[in-house]
Design a protein around this motif. Structure first.
Motif, PDB file in Angstrom:
ATOM      1  N   VAL A   1       0.832  -1.204   0.000  1.00 24.72           N
ATOM      2  CA  VAL A   1       0.000   0.000   0.000  1.00 24.72           C
ATOM      3  C   VAL A   1       0.867   1.255   0.000  1.00 24.72           C
ATOM      4  O   VAL A   1       0.598   2.222  -0.727  1.00 24.72           O
ATOM      5  N   GLY A   2       1.930   1.259   0.788  1.00 22.68           N
ATOM      6  CA  GLY A   2       2.774   2.442   0.906  1.00 22.68           C
ATOM      7  C   GLY A   2       3.501   2.795  -0.370  1.00 22.68           C
ATOM      8  O   GLY A   2       3.582   3.975  -0.754  1.00 22.68           O
TER       9      GLY A   2
ATOM     10  N   ASP B   1      -3.183   7.089  -4.017  1.00 20.91           N
ATOM     11  CA  ASP B   1      -2.893   7.677  -2.715  1.00 20.91           C
ATOM     12  C   ASP B   1      -4.118   8.402  -2.147  1.00 20.91           C
ATOM     13  O   ASP B   1      -4.417   8.313  -0.952  1.00 20.91           O
ATOM     14  N   ALA B   2      -4.836   9.125  -2.986  1.00 23.78           N
ATOM     15  CA  ALA B   2      -5.982   9.915  -2.524  1.00 23.78           C
ATOM     16  C   ALA B   2      -7.056   9.044  -1.897  1.00 23.78           C
ATOM     17  O   ALA B   2      -7.701   9.439  -0.922  1.00 23.78           O
ATOM     18  N   VAL B   3      -7.234   7.837  -2.415  1.00 22.43           N
ATOM     19  CA  VAL B   3      -8.276   6.942  -1.892  1.00 22.43           C
ATOM     20  C   VAL B   3      -7.747   6.103  -0.729  1.00 22.43           C
ATOM     21  O   VAL B   3      -8.372   6.026   0.342  1.00 22.43           O
ATOM     22  N   MET B   4      -6.594   5.490  -0.922  1.00 24.90           N
ATOM     23  CA  MET B   4      -6.100   4.531   0.060  1.00 24.90           C
ATOM     24  C   MET B   4      -5.700   5.188   1.374  1.00 24.90           C
ATOM     25  O   MET B   4      -5.946   4.641   2.454  1.00 24.90           O
ATOM     26  N   MET B   5      -5.094   6.371   1.325  1.00 27.78           N
ATOM     27  CA  MET B   5      -4.680   7.023   2.561  1.00 27.78           C
ATOM     28  C   MET B   5      -5.870   7.465   3.406  1.00 27.78           C
ATOM     29  O   MET B   5      -5.786   7.531   4.628  1.00 27.78           O
TER      30      MET B   5
ATOM     31  N   LEU C   1       4.568   4.912   6.901  1.00 25.28           N
ATOM     32  CA  LEU C   1       6.030   4.988   6.936  1.00 25.28           C
ATOM     33  C   LEU C   1       6.617   4.807   5.551  1.00 25.28           C
ATOM     34  O   LEU C   1       7.463   5.604   5.101  1.00 25.28           O
ATOM     35  N   ILE C   2       6.184   3.767   4.845  1.00 27.55           N
ATOM     36  CA  ILE C   2       6.711   3.487   3.510  1.00 27.55           C
ATOM     37  C   ILE C   2       6.333   4.605   2.542  1.00 27.55           C
ATOM     38  O   ILE C   2       7.156   5.026   1.707  1.00 27.55           O
ATOM     39  N   ARG C   3       5.129   5.106   2.649  1.00 24.33           N
ATOM     40  CA  ARG C   3       4.685   6.197   1.772  1.00 24.33           C
ATOM     41  C   ARG C   3       5.572   7.421   1.936  1.00 24.33           C
ATOM     42  O   ARG C   3       5.957   8.074   0.947  1.00 24.33           O
ATOM     43  N   SER C   4       5.912   7.781   3.179  1.00 25.24           N
ATOM     44  CA  SER C   4       6.763   8.951   3.402  1.00 25.24           C
ATOM     45  C   SER C   4       8.147   8.765   2.793  1.00 25.24           C
ATOM     46  O   SER C   4       8.735   9.716   2.266  1.00 25.24           O
ATOM     47  N   ILE C   5       8.655   7.537   2.830  1.00 24.02           N
ATOM     48  CA  ILE C   5       9.967   7.264   2.224  1.00 24.02           C
ATOM     49  C   ILE C   5       9.886   7.371   0.711  1.00 24.02           C
ATOM     50  O   ILE C   5      10.761   7.962   0.059  1.00 24.02           O
ATOM     51  N   VAL C   6       8.820   6.810   0.129  1.00 21.11           N
ATOM     52  CA  VAL C   6       8.662   6.844  -1.326  1.00 21.11           C
ATOM     53  C   VAL C   6       8.501   8.277  -1.817  1.00 21.11           C
ATOM     54  O   VAL C   6       9.054   8.663  -2.868  1.00 21.11           O
TER      55      VAL C   6
END
Length: 282
Positions: free
Chosen positions: A100-101, A111-115, A159-164
């Motif tokens: 997901v991230g 991102d707009a939907v999943m977050m 966490l993974i999203r912020s890294i990406v």
């Protein structure tokens, strides 16, 4: 490879990262005891009222409970359940959160939907969501793993999203886009390697949190059924007899505390070892 060289490297690593070595040793010892428990312990469900509430002795190393069941056997066999739940939740949470991230951090529409879904899950307290899921689905090891995994996925995903989000702005990513690199190759070859170190550290936190949450569920009677001993329900069985038989709670509590502490120390050690800035300061 020269055996002396191997030992030198090991001792150098142990000197630089002693917390990692000690925590790995403790976890290995706990896993070995739990996995091999059926080979050298009594049946944890064997009831013998004649020896109920016996103090620790040579026959019953950790004493017995109110039904005459061996606490030593129930503690070690209960560790199998708690560790399976910890490993299962850590694996599923990291796998789902990573998927997901990465997609959320790289694909804006996703991102707009999943977050927003992740935000909704994070708004619900972990233990309340886990209790609700287990109450609906029933108490079993599989249901407990699912119930604890669901609240942990949003934390890993964020966490993974912020890294990406930070990695995708780097020059080599822009260069890969310019040469026509496809999305799957981009994610696997250029994005994924940057998430491995933080994911390992987060995985240790999820593991420790899962073991504690499983103990919560077992303690309040919504975790694994009574015929499957775990540290949580063993402690729950002994709370009514704490004043006359404190060993019922003491020994599984020590195993639970030491295991969670070792996992947390391992996470801190991995963070220090894998962070280049911290490594240069050591």
């Amino acid at each position: 490879m020269d055996i002396n060289s191997v030992f030198r490297r090991f001792f150098t690593f142990m000197r630089r990262h002693p917390t990692v070595v000690v925590s790995v040793f403790v976890l290995t010892f706990a896993v070995t005891l739990s996995v091999s428990a059926p080979c050298f312990t009594k049946d944890p469900l064997d009831i013998n009222p004649v020896v109920r509430l016996q103090t620790p002795s040579s026959d019953f190393r950790f004493g017995t409970d109110n039904m005459g069941r061996d606490i030593f056997s129930r503690t070690l066999n209960g560790g199998r359940v708690s560790l399976v739940v910890g490993f299962g939740v850590a694996f599923l949470s990291c796998f789902l959160g990573l998927s997901v991230g990465i997609l959320s951090g790289y694909i804006k529409a996703f991102d707009a939907v999943m977050m927003r879904l992740m935000d909704g899950l994070m708004a619900i307290p972990d233990i309340l969501l886990a209790i609700s899921i287990v109450a609906i689905a029933g108490g079993s090891i599989g249901n407990v793993i699912v119930a604890i995994t669901i609240p942990q996925v949003p934390r890993v995903a964020r966490l993974i999203r912020s890294i990406v989000l930070s990695v995708r702005e780097r020059p080599y990513i822009e260069a890969a886009i310019c040469v026509g690199t496809g999305l799957p190759k981009m994610l696997v070859r250029h994005i994924l390697p940057n998430t491995v170190a933080p994911l390992l550290v987060q995985g240790t936190y999820v593991f420790a949190s899962a073991v504690i949450t499983e103990a919560y569920l077992g303690f309040i009677g919504t975790g694994t059924p009574p015929e499957i001993p775990s540290w949580g329900n063993v402690i729950a069985d002994g709370r009514a007899y704490f004043e006359m038989a404190p060993w019922i709670i003491l020994f599984p509590g020590i195993f639970l505390t030491v295991t969670v502490l070792a996992v947390n120390i391992l996470g801190d050690g991995l963070r220090d070892m894998l962070d280049p800035q911290l490594s240069r300061r050591m």
